[in-house]
Each structure stands twice: as structure tokens, then as C-alpha cells.
Design a protein around this motif. Structure first.
Motif: not given
Length: 157
Positions: A100-101, A105-107, A112-113, A129-132
Motif C-alpha cells: 500500500l505505502i 509512492f510509485t503511482y 507529485v514529485f 519500481l514497485s518490484l524494487l
């Protein structure tokens, strides 16, 4: 693009530390080594990411600090402490909470960044990135497990 990216980075680095007032000294001592370990892993990962242009941070706080430093020593380090405190010993909850966290961040936060001019993915897809993140989560849990089981000689839970 936002006018004050250095202010955002500074706040991102400092604000999470205020939450540790509610953390507890015993829990901090228990989970500190694992959080330090995974932060070092992330620092190494960022070195590889820079070489391979997986992502890019646009702004730096100081020329002697790498651009990923605010994210690592702020939300990532403190977040690792909290995730361990809240879910360690309950593996399914740990994995679910991390998914979830990390997905947030990823999606969401990566968008936002980018809008704030702080950073973006370059040659890395969001799925990668999610896999990392999942791999790092497993490393974090495993480190804590080994520490508790073989170093501290205390029961997990």
C-alpha cells in the motif's frame, strides 16, 4: 514547477523525524539496525539508478549531499522504523502495508514529485519500481528476523 523545491526537500527530510517522539526508546533500539541497513541498501541502489538513469532528482540541498539524501534519511528511514514497529511479526500485514505505502509512492507521489520539479522516473517503469520496493521490503523484514533470532536471542513478536 514549484518555487521552493529546497524548502520542500528540507521539510521532507526533517518532518518525519518528529513522529519518533511517539515511537518509544525500546522499539527504536530494536528496529534501528534494520532501518540503517535498508537505508544503506537504498543508497547503493540510488548509485546504480544514477548510473543507469532509472530516475532523476532535479534539485539538491547542498553540493556535498546527493540528491536522494532527503528522501532516504527522511521518509524512507523513518518509514522503515514505523513499518517494522507496526507490522513486524505479522508477515501478511507487513507485506500488505508495504504494498500500500509503496504503491502510493510509485503511482501518486512520483506524479507529485514531477509536478513540483523534484524528480521523475527516467528509464524505469513504475512496475519495476514497485518490484524494487517489494524486494527491499523483504530484505528489511529478513534483516530484522535474523537480528532478532540469531543476534538478540529474543522472541519475535
Amino acid at each position: 514547477m514549484y518555487k521552493y523545491p529546497k524548502l520542500i526537500l528540507t521539510l521532507m527530510m526533517i518532518v518525519p523525524w518528529f513522529s519518533l517522539v511517539f515511537f518509544g526508546k525500546t522499539a527504536f533500539k530494536r528496529f534501528l539496525p534494520a532501518s540503517l541497513f535498508i537505508s544503506i541498501v537504498v543508497k547503493f541502489e540510488c548509485y546504480i539508478a544514477k548510473k543507469r538513469k532509472w530516475w532523476w532528482f532535479y534539485e539538491e540541498l547542498h553540493p556535498k549531499l546527493s540528491r536522494d539524501t532527503p528522501l532516504i534519511i527522511g521518509p524512507f528511514f523513518v518509514g522503515s522504523l514505523w513499518i517494522l514497529k507496526l507490522t513486524y511479526g505479522k508477515f501478511k500485514e507487513f507485506i500488505l502495508f508495504n504494498i500500500l505505502i509503496d504503491s502510493f509512492f510509485t503511482y501518486y507521489l512520483m506524479n507529485v514529485f514531477q509536478k513540483l520539479g523534484l524528480g521523475s522516473l527516467v528509464r524505469l517503469k513504475r512496475l519495476n519500481l514497485s518490484l524494487l520496493f517489494i524486494i527491499k521490503s523483504l530484505l528489511l523484514y529478513y534483516f530484522q528476523y535474523v537480528k532478532d533470532r540469531y543476534i538478540d536471542d529474543r522472541e519475535v513478536g
